[in-house]
Design an enzyme around this catalytic site. Structure first.
Site, PDB file in Angstrom:
ATOM      1  CG  HIS A 276      43.765  88.106  66.512  1.00 40.05           C
ATOM      2  ND1 HIS A 276      44.911  88.565  65.903  1.00 40.05           N
ATOM      3  CD2 HIS A 276      43.524  88.968  67.537  1.00 40.05           C
ATOM      4  CE1 HIS A 276      45.345  89.656  66.524  1.00 40.05           C
ATOM      5  NE2 HIS A 276      44.523  89.914  67.532  1.00 40.05           N
ATOM      6  CB  CYS A 277      47.588  83.981  64.543  1.00 38.87           C
ATOM      7  SG  CYS A 277      46.632  82.831  63.551  1.00 38.87           S
ATOM      8  CB  SER A 278      48.635  86.478  60.422  1.00 39.35           C
ATOM      9  OG  SER A 278      48.611  87.357  59.318  1.00 39.35           O
TER      10      SER A 278
END
Length: 348
Positions: A276-278
């Site tokens: 995940h990132c944002s």
């Protein structure tokens, strides 16, 4: 529009003393893999093509929510809207991860997608879960997903790859969803409220260490419910700015190698990394392409040499976007992958 169209390579025969050498040069370029000769404008055109195909999918999914494979009904329902970090980045119904709920009156929605990548007749196969950065109100749901997916994979190891800082330019990009070293969090009451089956779920931070280049932080956690517990390896790569490219491909290679070492702890049922990132699309998608294609550089070069006309970047991003929208979100990230592909082929 033919989304699988092959690029046309033109050969200009020039009737002068340089014609022969120019023609030979053109023939040599044809023999090189397309990834080495593709122009910046061709890369841009392919990225625009990916976006156009995706726009048509979204329109179809919204116009035909009950029949389209691109339907988004779970993500955009009123019940689930507060579980999305961004209103315009949501999973397709077809590939979304479902939370383990006690009964249908509760929501099984989490903004996460199953990703399966395959290249060159399955000679390269990798699986991931792409997820948005947890919100403060979805912490318990995220950890419940981690535990449940580990149970489905029949292993006791989990891998989380976080490729975003918590805050960028004063904006919160991801909740600090894991405890500090020595802390233990309980999600019992929140899971009861959300109807999740793990009503005694806890997570404890037992160790933290930086890699030798201080590029990422590895946190080891114990995720427990009932008599079962999972060892979670949380990789936090915090040097990658939103919508941009990483400062170098070297940290990605080190991160990919370290993740692969952890996966080998259970060779029979290796854990599927949760990335995940944002928003869970730009940096997450870029890392997945890197990990999938370039983790084994010898195999990548072998595939490229045996399939010189195949655009592995385009085909991999196309695969990604059939499973989660916007993967490899910006043209900068898309172009970065071509740069890496050329560098690995030419320099190693």
């Amino acid at each position: 529009m033919n989304i699988f169209k092959k690029p046309i390579i033109q050969i200009n025969n020039i009737g002068n003393s340089n014609g022969k050498s120019l023609n030979n040069q053109s023939q040599q370029q044809q023999q090189q893999p397309i990834l080495l000769t593709i122009t910046p404008q061709e890369i841009r055109n392919k990225f625009d093509e990916l976006n156009e195909v995706e726009s048509n999918r979204i329109i179809e999914g919204l116009n035909s929510p009950t029949t389209s494979i691109w339907s988004l009904t779970a993500a955009i329902s009123k019940q689930n809207k507060n579980r999305n970090r961004y209103t315009n980045v949501t999973p397709w119904n077809e590939t979304r991860v479902k939370l383990p709920i006690k009964q249908d009156s509760y929501s099984d929605y989490i903004n996460a997608s199953y990703i399966n990548l395959s290249t060159s007749k399955n000679s390269m196969k990798n699986s991931y879960i792409a997820c948005q950065g947890p919100l403060d109100n979805t912490r318990n749901q995220f950890w419940s997903m981690c535990f449940n997916e580990s149970e489905k994979q029949q292993n006791d190891i989990g891998i989380i790859v976080m490729v975003t800082p918590l805050i960028e330019q004063g904006l919160v990009k991801c909740d600090k969803y894991w405890p500090e070293l020595g802390e233990k969090w309980s999600f019992g009451s929140k899971n009861l409220e959300d109807g999740l089956i793990y009503d005694d779920l806890t997570v404890e931070n037992i160790n933290e260490s930086y890699d030798e280049n201080n590029d990422y932080l590895l946190t080891e956690l114990i995720l427990k419910s009932g008599l079962k517990q999972k060892k979670i390896y949380h990789f936090y790569y915090y040097k990658w700015a939103d919508a941009r490219t990483p400062p170098s491909s070297i940290p990605l290679q080190n991160l990919s190698n370290h993740i692969n070492e952890i996966k080998q702890l259970d060779e029979q049922n290796p854990p599927v990394p949760i990335v995940h990132c944002s928003a869970g699309v730009g940096r997450s998608g870029t890392f997945m392409v890197y990990d999938h294609l370039f983790k084994n550089k010898a195999k990548y070069k072998e595939i490229l040499k045996s399939n010189p006309t195949k655009d592995l970047i385009y085909k991999t991003v196309f695969q990604l976007r059939t499973q989660r929208m916007m993967m490899v979100q910006t043209v900068y990230q898309y172009n970065f992958l071509y740069d890496v592909a050329r560098d690995i082929y030419n320099n190693e």
